[in-house]
Scaffold this active site. Sequence first.
Site, mmCIF file in Angstrom:
data_model
loop_
_atom_site.group_PDB
_atom_site.id
_atom_site.type_symbol
_atom_site.label_atom_id
_atom_site.label_comp_id
_atom_site.label_asym_id
_atom_site.label_seq_id
_atom_site.Cartn_x
_atom_site.Cartn_y
_atom_site.Cartn_z
ATOM 1 N N GLY A 46 0.840 -1.185 0.000
ATOM 2 C CA GLY A 46 0.000 0.000 0.000
ATOM 3 C C GLY A 46 0.883 1.245 0.000
ATOM 4 O O GLY A 46 1.454 1.588 -1.034
ATOM 5 N N SER A 113 6.738 -4.328 -1.847
ATOM 6 C CA SER A 113 6.311 -2.977 -2.195
ATOM 7 C C SER A 113 6.428 -2.094 -0.944
ATOM 8 O O SER A 113 7.508 -2.026 -0.358
ATOM 9 C CB SER A 113 4.895 -3.012 -2.769
ATOM 10 O OG SER A 113 4.560 -1.804 -3.385
ATOM 11 N N TRP A 114 5.357 -1.408 -0.513
ATOM 12 C CA TRP A 114 5.427 -0.677 0.759
ATOM 13 C C TRP A 114 5.835 -1.619 1.880
ATOM 14 O O TRP A 114 6.533 -1.215 2.812
ATOM 15 C CB TRP A 114 4.090 -0.021 1.082
ATOM 16 C CG TRP A 114 3.924 0.264 2.545
ATOM 17 C CD1 TRP A 114 3.080 -0.352 3.420
ATOM 18 C CD2 TRP A 114 4.671 1.219 3.325
ATOM 19 N NE1 TRP A 114 3.247 0.156 4.693
ATOM 20 C CE2 TRP A 114 4.214 1.118 4.664
ATOM 21 C CE3 TRP A 114 5.673 2.138 3.019
ATOM 22 C CZ2 TRP A 114 4.723 1.905 5.688
ATOM 23 C CZ3 TRP A 114 6.187 2.931 4.046
ATOM 24 C CH2 TRP A 114 5.714 2.808 5.365
ATOM 25 N N ASP A 268 8.967 -4.078 -13.511
ATOM 26 C CA ASP A 268 8.130 -3.492 -12.459
ATOM 27 C C ASP A 268 8.016 -1.993 -12.721
ATOM 28 O O ASP A 268 8.994 -1.249 -12.571
ATOM 29 C CB ASP A 268 8.771 -3.765 -11.102
ATOM 30 C CG ASP A 268 7.927 -3.325 -9.932
ATOM 31 O OD1 ASP A 268 7.073 -2.446 -10.112
ATOM 32 O OD2 ASP A 268 8.138 -3.852 -8.817
ATOM 33 N N HIS A 296 5.295 -6.291 -10.894
ATOM 34 C CA HIS A 296 5.286 -5.885 -9.485
ATOM 35 C C HIS A 296 4.609 -6.882 -8.544
ATOM 36 O O HIS A 296 5.064 -7.072 -7.422
ATOM 37 C CB HIS A 296 4.576 -4.525 -9.373
ATOM 38 C CG HIS A 296 4.614 -3.931 -7.999
ATOM 39 N ND1 HIS A 296 5.770 -3.455 -7.423
ATOM 40 C CD2 HIS A 296 3.627 -3.737 -7.070
ATOM 41 C CE1 HIS A 296 5.507 -2.983 -6.215
ATOM 42 N NE2 HIS A 296 4.209 -3.148 -5.983
#
Length: 321
Positions: A46, A113-114, A268, A296
């Site tokens: 996120g 990711s986050w 990505d 991603h």
Amino acid sequence: MSERRTLYPPIEPFETGMLDVGDGHSLYWERCGTKGAKPAVFLHGGPGSGCSPKQRQQFDPVRYDVLLFDQRGCGRSTPYASLEANTTWHLVADIERLREMAGHERWLVFGGSWGSTLSLAYAQTHPERVTELVLRGIFLARQNEFDWLYRYGASELYPEEWERFVEHIPEGERGDLIEAYRARLTSDDPAVQLAAAKAWSRWEGMTVTLLPDAEMLADFTDDHHAVPVARIENHYFLNRCWLDEGQLLANAGKLRGIPGTIVQGRHDCCTPPSAAWALKQAWPEVELEIVADGGHLFTEPGITDGLVRASDRYAEGAVVS
């Protein structure tokens, strides 16, 4: 070894609950696999997305005791989409509270990711609590990475979607799109807030897949999903994730001695490989796998393969206590 690994079969948690972490926040958590097996914590992306059943399937349920949780304001945690007392460092403290609650001395930290950003922030703050790191889609929260998504970069690959994203904002406010979206995502008018959330989430949804995925995009722009993701993500990005420029690279020396694996998609478009490469230079011991046909998302075949192999490798010799 040439055959790609897939996710483990679906599994239900053996324990769930809510943890009061203060500041008015209560976190949903679940434990999956085998109680007393190798401890692990999964940190979702996120920021704002929450955890999902498929994410449990990246771990061997016999050899892992994995805790997943919805970060502040996300998923089943309350209050819904809240920005109050919601920063990177609140989340780092929450992970420690969850570790203590679960009774683990140390655990494997797994995030994409986050979730990779949060994993690094946690591991650099509490290196003595981390046995291994498994990371995907590295995001270091540097200015060039914010610019890639919200000024120039991904816009060149998805020009028609960029135009749609930008057109939501009046021309006079387009100099700082993150700030302009902030004004709408925090509006007192629910309709204004929802429209901005859908536009923000659609733009991100377009950048995370190697090939178009209508089902995933529908999920990204669903009302209940789009609002917390857009509000919380925008809140974090506006504040540069409460990290100094280059902080996670500057503090990479704190990771020395922690085994680590990075699985990074070559294509990505959300978190390009340059960040993973920079982290590898600052943390030479980490194993970096760049997936030639990967984007991603963890559900793409090459990314899944790398992540499952990594979690399996770190589980070798793990026994149920």
